[in-house]
Motif scaffolding. Structure first.
Motif, PDB file in Angstrom:
ATOM      1  N   SER A   1      -2.848  60.692  50.435  1.00 48.04           N
ATOM      2  CA  SER A   1      -1.700  60.367  49.589  1.00 48.04           C
ATOM      3  C   SER A   1      -0.451  60.248  50.452  1.00 48.04           C
ATOM      4  CB  SER A   1      -1.501  61.433  48.512  1.00 48.04           C
ATOM      5  OG  SER A   1      -0.426  61.095  47.665  1.00 48.04           O
ATOM      6  N   SER A   2      -0.411  59.207  51.286  1.00 47.84           N
ATOM      7  CA  SER A   2       0.685  59.036  52.241  1.00 47.84           C
ATOM      8  C   SER A   2       1.080  57.569  52.352  1.00 47.84           C
ATOM      9  CB  SER A   2       0.283  59.547  53.638  1.00 47.84           C
ATOM     10  OG  SER A   2      -0.060  60.923  53.598  1.00 47.84           O
ATOM     11  N   ALA A   3       2.346  57.351  52.645  1.00 50.43           N
ATOM     12  CA  ALA A   3       2.876  55.997  52.853  1.00 50.43           C
ATOM     13  C   ALA A   3       3.870  56.049  54.004  1.00 50.43           C
ATOM     14  CB  ALA A   3       3.554  55.475  51.594  1.00 50.43           C
ATOM     15  N   ALA A   4       3.958  54.940  54.731  1.00 49.50           N
ATOM     16  CA  ALA A   4       4.928  54.831  55.824  1.00 49.50           C
ATOM     17  C   ALA A   4       5.668  53.512  55.686  1.00 49.50           C
ATOM     18  CB  ALA A   4       4.243  54.933  57.175  1.00 49.50           C
ATOM     19  N   ILE A   5       6.969  53.548  55.931  1.00 53.96           N
ATOM     20  CA  ILE A   5       7.856  52.416  55.697  1.00 53.96           C
ATOM     21  C   ILE A   5       8.583  52.052  56.979  1.00 53.96           C
ATOM     22  CG2 ILE A   5       9.877  51.625  54.376  1.00 53.96           C
ATOM     23  CD1 ILE A   5       9.167  53.879  52.328  1.00 53.96           C
ATOM     24  N   VAL A   6       8.752  50.757  57.228  1.00 51.46           N
ATOM     25  CA  VAL A   6       9.701  50.304  58.238  1.00 51.46           C
ATOM     26  C   VAL A   6      10.914  49.779  57.487  1.00 51.46           C
ATOM     27  CG1 VAL A   6       8.545  48.050  58.429  1.00 51.46           C
ATOM     28  CG2 VAL A   6      10.154  48.788  60.196  1.00 51.46           C
ATOM     29  N   TRP A   7      12.086  50.273  57.870  1.00 51.88           N
ATOM     30  CA  TRP A   7      13.322  49.969  57.156  1.00 51.88           C
ATOM     31  C   TRP A   7      14.269  49.182  58.053  1.00 51.88           C
ATOM     32  CZ3 TRP A   7      18.555  51.218  57.693  1.00 51.88           C
ATOM     33  CH2 TRP A   7      19.369  51.012  56.566  1.00 51.88           C
ATOM     34  N   LEU A   8      14.299  47.874  57.884  1.00 54.51           N
ATOM     35  CA  LEU A   8      15.299  47.041  58.539  1.00 54.51           C
ATOM     36  C   LEU A   8      16.299  46.648  57.459  1.00 54.51           C
ATOM     37  CD1 LEU A   8      16.391  45.603  61.024  1.00 54.51           C
ATOM     38  CD2 LEU A   8      14.915  43.653  60.491  1.00 54.51           C
ATOM     39  N   GLY A   9      17.126  47.599  57.110  1.00 61.37           N
ATOM     40  CA  GLY A   9      18.112  47.406  56.050  1.00 61.37           C
ATOM     41  C   GLY A   9      19.524  47.360  56.586  1.00 61.37           C
ATOM     42  N   TYR A  10      19.668  47.097  57.876  1.00 63.69           N
ATOM     43  CA  TYR A  10      20.996  47.031  58.484  1.00 63.69           C
ATOM     44  C   TYR A  10      20.959  46.063  59.659  1.00 63.69           C
ATOM     45  CZ  TYR A  10      19.734  49.852  62.660  1.00 63.69           C
ATOM     46  OH  TYR A  10      19.195  50.315  63.837  1.00 63.69           O
ATOM     47  N   ASP A  11      22.117  45.757  60.202  1.00 64.71           N
ATOM     48  CA  ASP A  11      22.215  44.876  61.356  1.00 64.71           C
ATOM     49  C   ASP A  11      22.198  45.717  62.624  1.00 64.71           C
ATOM     50  OD1 ASP A  11      22.299  42.420  60.068  1.00 64.71           O
ATOM     51  OD2 ASP A  11      24.461  42.495  59.781  1.00 64.71           O
ATOM     52  N   ALA A  12      21.006  45.856  63.208  1.00 67.33           N
ATOM     53  CA  ALA A  12      20.915  46.560  64.482  1.00 67.33           C
ATOM     54  C   ALA A  12      21.643  45.746  65.549  1.00 67.33           C
ATOM     55  CB  ALA A  12      19.450  46.754  64.875  1.00 67.33           C
ATOM     56  N   PRO A  13      22.281  46.404  66.499  1.00 67.34           N
ATOM     57  CA  PRO A  13      22.992  45.669  67.547  1.00 67.34           C
ATOM     58  C   PRO A  13      22.054  44.740  68.310  1.00 67.34           C
ATOM     59  CG  PRO A  13      23.561  47.997  67.602  1.00 67.34           C
ATOM     60  CD  PRO A  13      22.407  47.861  66.657  1.00 67.34           C
ATOM     61  N   GLN A  14      22.564  43.569  68.639  1.00 65.54           N
ATOM     62  CA  GLN A  14      21.782  42.574  69.376  1.00 65.54           C
ATOM     63  C   GLN A  14      22.409  42.389  70.750  1.00 65.54           C
ATOM     64  OE1 GLN A  14      18.916  41.048  67.737  1.00 65.54           O
ATOM     65  NE2 GLN A  14      19.489  42.815  66.470  1.00 65.54           N
TER      66      GLN A  14
END
Length: 595
Positions: free
Chosen positions: A379-392
């Motif tokens: 009963s586990s889940a993992a998320i990748v969160w690209l919800g912002y502008d990471a510096p480029q």
């Protein structure tokens, strides 16, 4: 209505309920298309893959995919027609109310409203010379209410201003309704499909334009009611209070808003974002600039993975966020975060954007973490969160100076809201939630902890490859030091990033200044964004990781030591430790001495 001139009588007699009835019919068609698409995806395709193989089976899968895509298009377009008709009825009703009020006022005063909107009023008042009632007259719409000039010594009839006001209200209601009619007629004429049995990419481009047009028209009817500035709990309550028809309309017209609204159930967000994904692909189709081409390739690959059947042992994907603003947005969960007891959210760092590198690398990190965690607790889940502008900034360590704190602070606020949404929608009484930050993403996680009482619902924090998190003590992250875990590879140069003092002296005085700055800061265990999380002074628990390949080795320069933390093949110890923490088994993690 568009076929002849609109009069106040036609506006008064307009049956908005018939428009809403037609909208209901389009809604039923949209729902049937959605049900057909779901049956293809969940039953026919899965059953075919499980029982058939070979070229014929592959061809059948391709045809079913095309049919599913067609149904998705029908679902989208019929939903847009429904909302267009409902919004038209909503706006027309508002003008009918304005007209009705004006007619009621005319009736109460015994005025006569003529077919052209002019208003006749009776004699009233008293002349200044003869004392007789002043003659009545007729007011035409379009004048200035209340301003009827007297003539000589003759006082104005007190009914004149009232009649003028009524006439102006009648004319304004009719003119506004005519503009509404014209505007919606244009939108409805656009909502039509090309002939044929296929829905090509160009048609999805048209669908994206259709959706934009309907969104603009339905602003007052739908969008202004979306609680964008509310808390996740308030948003959840708002969604729960909507009727099924209202939910369907929001999903059809504003999938971009609903799909990215923290506090909305994961299944709803996934549905909205899958539809918005198609609209985004259509929007980018045909553009020839490099950014659009890069983003389009990533969106198509995400779409392909969403449609694929998970491999044995892999959890299903849920699209919790997607967008093309800034450097791009994508939030992907492996496993349902609402039903899972254990939920981990991973924030990527420097140079992350919506491109193929994100798809190939960051999605894999979340997927690997989910698989390893589910091996411990299903009963586990993992998320990748690209919800912002990471510096480029592609210049490695030198880019930390460019990165600064601003992106992390902005991202931290957004991540705080996202975690609040996870806490709100999870069905378990006491879920175990973990926040994971890698590289600059650890600085973003750190920033997120500084809002309110810390990251909502988070039990443990994992920091890997961190150049500092913006605070000097683990306890400043809103948790006790025993709940903050740090992975720092010996050959990961980012975890030994120069301090700001060292970087500034290096820029001013070259290598000598760089060395002087390093000597000045060495005793303080400082990195670019604060105290080294792996240091004893910081007070976190450092878990074992592989040293990783050296920066300069037999094969040249390598930054892999900074990238291997999640990889079960390249750094089994680190990946296993992250999974243990994410599953709530942190007591089994093997720790090592701090720096």
């Amino acid at each position: 209505m568009s076929g002849s001139a609109l009069t106040w009588a036609k506006l008064r007699d307009l049956k908005c309920a018939e428009l809403e009835g037609a909208a209901d019919g389009w809604g039923r068609a949209s729902n049937r298309a959605d049900a057909a698409r779901d049956r293809i995806e969940q039953q026919l395709l899965n059953g075919l893959r499980e029982t058939e193989q070979g070229e014929a089976a592959d061809a059948a899968v391709g045809r079913l995919r095309q049919l599913s895509r067609n149904f998705q298009y029908v679902y989208t377009e019929c939903g847009l027609v429904r909302t267009t008709l409902n919004s038209l009825a909503h706006e027309m009703r508002a003008q009918q109310r304005v007209l009705a009020d004006a007619l009621d006022d005319a009736g109460a005063l015994k005025f006569t409203v003529h077919a052209d909107g002019s208003v006749t009023y009776p004699a009233a008042g008293e002349g200044l010379v003869e004392g007789k009632p002043l003659a009545g007259g007729t007011a035409a719409g379009g004048g200035v209410p209340g301003l009827v000039a007297p003539s000589g010594l003759v006082a104005p009839n007190p009914n004149a201003a009232k009649a003028q006001d009524i006439a102006d209200r009648v004319v304004k209601a009719v003119r506004t309704a005519a503009e509404i009619d014209w505007r919606y007629a244009r939108i409805l004429r656009r909502l039509k499909a090309e002939e044929g049995l296929k829905v090509p990419d160009t048609t999805w481009t048209d669908a994206a334009e259709d959706a934009a047009a309907v969104r603009g028209a339905a602003r007052g009817y739908l969008k202004d009611k979306i609680p964008l500035d509310a808390t996740p709990a308030e948003r959840g309550a708002w969604w729960a209070g909507l009727t099924q028809e209202q939910r369907e309309e929001y999903l059809a017209v504003y999938p971009d808003q609903i799909g990215n609204l923290d506090g909305i159930p994961a299944l709803v967000r996934d549905t909205a974002n899958r539809d918005n994904l198609q609209l985004l692909i259509g929007k980018l189709e045909g553009r020839d600039d490099e950014v659009s081409a890069t983003r389009l390739a990533a969106l198509r690959e995400i779409d392909r993975q969403l449609q694929a059947v998970p491999k044995p042992g892999e959890p299903p994907m849920y699209l919790l966020g997607i967008g093309d603003q800034g450097n791009g947005r994508a939030i992907v969960s492996y496993g349902n975060p609402d039903t899972s007891r254990n939920v981990a959210a991973y924030v990527p760092g420097l140079n992350t954007s919506l491109d193929m590198k994100f798809v190939d690398s960051d999605l894999k990190r979340a997927r690997d973490t989910a698989v390893a965690t589910r091996d411990i607790d299903s009963s586990s889940a993992a998320i990748v969160w690209l919800g912002y502008d990471a510096p480029q900034a592609p210049d490695g360590l030198d880019s930390l100076a460019v990165a600064g704190d601003e992106r992390a602070e902005e991202g931290g606020r957004a991540f705080h809201g996202f975690m609040g949404g996870l806490e709100e929608t999870n069905h378990n009484e006491n879920p175990h939630i973990t926040a994971i930050g890698h590289s600059y993403g650890s600085r973003t996680v750190g920033a997120g902890t500084q809002h309110g009482a810390g990251l909502p619902g988070v039990d443990d924090i994992v920091l890997v490859g961190s150049p500092g998190v913006g605070v000097d003590r683990a306890e400043d992250l809103g948790l006790g030091g025993e709940h903050v875990f740090v992975g720092s590879a010996e050959n990961d140069v980012v975890t030994k990033a120069p301090t700001k003092l060292q970087g500034n002296l290096g820029a001013a005085f070259g290598p000598v200044g760089y060395v002087m700055g390093g000597l000045a800061d060495r005793e303080d265990d400082d990195l670019w964004f604060g105290k080294d999380p792996a240091s004893e002074a910081f007070g976190a628990r450092r878990f074992r990781v592989d040293d990783g390949p050296p920066l300069i080795g037999p094969r040249g320069v390598s930054g892999d030591a900074h990238s291997n933390y999640f990889d079960p093949e390249k750094d089994t110890t680190s990946a296993d430790s992250i999974a243990l923490i994410a599953s709530g088994r942190a007591h089994r993690v093997k720790v090592e001495e701090p720096r």
